[in-house]
Design an enzyme around this catalytic site. Structure first.
Site, PDB file in Angstrom:
ATOM      1  N   ARG A  81       4.752  13.679  -1.273  1.00  0.00           N
ATOM      2  CA  ARG A  81       5.496  12.417  -1.279  1.00  0.00           C
ATOM      3  C   ARG A  81       4.611  11.265  -1.744  1.00  0.00           C
ATOM      4  NH1 ARG A  81       9.199  11.566   4.120  1.00  0.00           N
ATOM      5  NH2 ARG A  81      10.379  13.536   4.075  1.00  0.00           N
ATOM      6  N   GLY A  97       0.803  -1.212   0.000  1.00  0.00           N
ATOM      7  CA  GLY A  97       0.000   0.000   0.000  1.00  0.00           C
ATOM      8  C   GLY A  97       0.836   1.262   0.000  1.00  0.00           C
ATOM      9  N   SER A 136     -12.736 -13.012  28.518  1.00  0.00           N
ATOM     10  CA  SER A 136     -12.226 -11.632  28.404  1.00  0.00           C
ATOM     11  C   SER A 136     -12.348 -10.787  29.663  1.00  0.00           C
ATOM     12  CB  SER A 136     -12.942 -10.892  27.257  1.00  0.00           C
ATOM     13  OG  SER A 136     -12.964 -11.655  26.106  1.00  0.00           O
ATOM     14  N   TYR A 148      -6.543 -19.097  34.213  1.00  0.00           N
ATOM     15  CA  TYR A 148      -6.475 -17.885  33.397  1.00  0.00           C
ATOM     16  C   TYR A 148      -6.858 -18.179  31.952  1.00  0.00           C
ATOM     17  CZ  TYR A 148      -4.527 -15.212  37.210  1.00  0.00           C
ATOM     18  OH  TYR A 148      -4.371 -14.556  38.402  1.00  0.00           O
ATOM     19  N   ASN A 183      -4.139  10.081   9.337  1.00  0.00           N
ATOM     20  CA  ASN A 183      -2.962   9.234   9.526  1.00  0.00           C
ATOM     21  C   ASN A 183      -1.683  10.055   9.466  1.00  0.00           C
ATOM     22  OD1 ASN A 183      -4.434   6.887   9.798  1.00  0.00           O
ATOM     23  ND2 ASN A 183      -4.290   6.331   7.636  1.00  0.00           N
ATOM     24  N   ASP A 215       6.228  -5.396   6.656  1.00  0.00           N
ATOM     25  CA  ASP A 215       5.491  -4.132   6.551  1.00  0.00           C
ATOM     26  C   ASP A 215       6.304  -3.149   5.709  1.00  0.00           C
ATOM     27  OD1 ASP A 215       4.062  -1.816   6.867  1.00  0.00           O
ATOM     28  OD2 ASP A 215       4.368  -1.640   9.022  1.00  0.00           O
ATOM     29  N   ARG A 258     -10.670  -1.076  38.918  1.00  0.00           N
ATOM     30  CA  ARG A 258     -11.242  -2.111  39.764  1.00  0.00           C
ATOM     31  C   ARG A 258     -12.499  -1.595  40.459  1.00  0.00           C
ATOM     32  NH1 ARG A 258      -6.979  -4.950  43.640  1.00  0.00           N
ATOM     33  NH2 ARG A 258      -8.955  -5.931  44.248  1.00  0.00           N
ATOM     34  N   ALA A 265       0.582   6.131   4.536  1.00  0.00           N
ATOM     35  CA  ALA A 265      -0.559   6.712   5.265  1.00  0.00           C
ATOM     36  C   ALA A 265      -1.878   6.027   4.931  1.00  0.00           C
ATOM     37  CB  ALA A 265      -0.668   8.215   4.995  1.00  0.00           C
TER      38      ALA A 265
END
Length: 395
Positions: free
Chosen positions: A157, A25, A349, A342, A131, A92, A216, A28
């Site tokens: 750019r 891509g 979640s 856990y 962005n 990336d 909490r 930005a």
């Protein structure tokens, strides 16, 4: 929220294969935002993942250096799969020509690595400009620049990159095209379990700005007892009121800051998630009385300690010595009798698991995450991950 998957001696999921995720891509377009999000998700699933980033600035003077960096990155990717037993590498970079993508595919498929392209396309100028303002003009290239002039320069750019950019072809191996950071997806030739999980995650990615708060519940009349489900103590009531005042104040400060930065900002809707435990609902009551939406969710229930409910650490060691040792060596998967692990929390979640996920921690690190009473953790997702700030408001 997905729970972490199984682990193997090799460190790889046996049914998923080796995958190179290649992001494509113009600058930005949200590539780094999406790639970091995918990396965090895969690590949470227990998939051995690494992100390799290539800078986008291009000029005749820097092309030789860019070629050298590219060769070095690709060598690192090869080593990640061959020496470190990696499962997913994320590349990336711009990767904006068919020739460059063909070269990558041929090189890594010859090494028995599945190459999966993810192209980020964006035709909305507001997203591109947002962005640029949030990420790009903070680079050293624009130090001391007027923000509006920096945006214009970076747009220039992008226009230079666009002259040679070629979008993904519709034939060949697996790829996904993401339009406007999640508004629409085009999916082609997806193969296998792990690629499907990645696509499912991409279908839920978005770019909306938001702030997440973790806190909490207040102190209860009978602390450290899961079965009692007692209501707030007088100190807990004071805590709930101070928490309300703090959140309202911080949200107003954030709104003022956004307006000062030139955004057309209005106060965002705040929804409060809580379990149906008495002390949790009572902690939310001051906010509910002001009209804020409170949602009771099964996912927010705390860990059920089982037979050790109400016991001190020393009492647990003395009464259940074997279980105590297992809890130290297998902290993520261990359950005390009639209790939960856990891993069970990850499926539904609860707060500690959500905080671990957003920080990019592994499942095994969940037991080490702390949220003290009197602290509010402010989480703000950004292009390069999340920013976490801990505020202390009550003693």
């Amino acid at each position: 929220m997905a729970a972490p998957l199984y682990t193997t001696d090799s460190g790889r999921l046996w049914h998923a294969g080796k995958i190179l995720l290649v992001f494509v891509g113009l600058p930005a377009r949200g590539k780094t935002h999406v790639s970091r999000s995918v990396e965090r998700y895969l690590r949470w699933l227990g998939v051995r993942t690494e992100d390799y980033f290539s800078p986008e600035n291009r000029s005749p003077e820097t092309q030789a250096l860019r070629d050298k960096v590219k060769a070095s990155l690709e060598a690192d990717v090869e080593a990640f799969f061959s020496e470190n037993r990696g499962q997913v590498a994320i590349y990336d970079a711009n990767n904006g020509t068919r020739a460059a993508r063909r070269e990558l595919r041929n090189k890594f498929e010859a090494l028995d690595i599945n190459v999966f392209f993810i192209e980020n396309l964006c035709d909305r100028e507001d997203i591109v400009e947002a962005n640029i303002r949030s990420v790009k003009i903070s680079s050293p290239d624009y130090a001391g620049w007027d923000p509006d002039e920096a945006v214009k320069s970076y747009m220039t750019r992008i226009q230079e990159h666009a002259k040679s950019y070629e979008t993904m072809e519709t034939s060949g191996g697996p790829f996904v095209k993401i339009f406007n950071v999640g508004e629409r997806l085009v999916i082609n030739n997806i193969q296998g379990y792990l690629q499907s999980r990645i696509v499912f995650f991409l279908m839920n990615v978005h770019h909306k700005k938001r702030t997440i708060w973790f806190a909490r519940s207040g102190q209860s009349l009978l602390e450290h007892s899961y079965k009692a489900d007692s209501d707030l103590s007088p100190q807990g009531v004071e805590y709930s009121e101070r928490l309300r005042d703090f959140i309202i104040q911080k949200r107003q400060e954030l709104l003022t800051e956004r307006i000062a930065n030139g955004e057309k900002a209005t106060e965002r809707r705040l929804t409060i998630w809580t379990s149906a435990r008495r002390r949790c609902l009572s902690t939310c009551r001051p906010m509910a009385e002001l009209g804020y939406k409170v949602v009771e969710r099964q996912q927010m229930y705390e860990l059920n300690p089982g037979v050790i409910d109400g016991l001190t650490p020393q009492e647990i060691k003395e009464i259940y010595p074997d279980e105590w040792e297992k809890s130290k060596t297998e902290s993520y998967s261990h359950r005390y009798p009639r209790g939960e692990s856990y891993h069970d929390l990850s499926v539904r979640s609860v707060i500690r698991c959500l905080m671990s996920y957003l920080q990019g921690l592994t499942p095994q690190e969940i037991p080490n995450v702390e949220l003290r009473r009197g602290d509010v953790v402010q989480v703000t997702p950004s292009a390069y991950g999340v920013t976490m700030t801990t505020h202390f408001f009550w003693q």
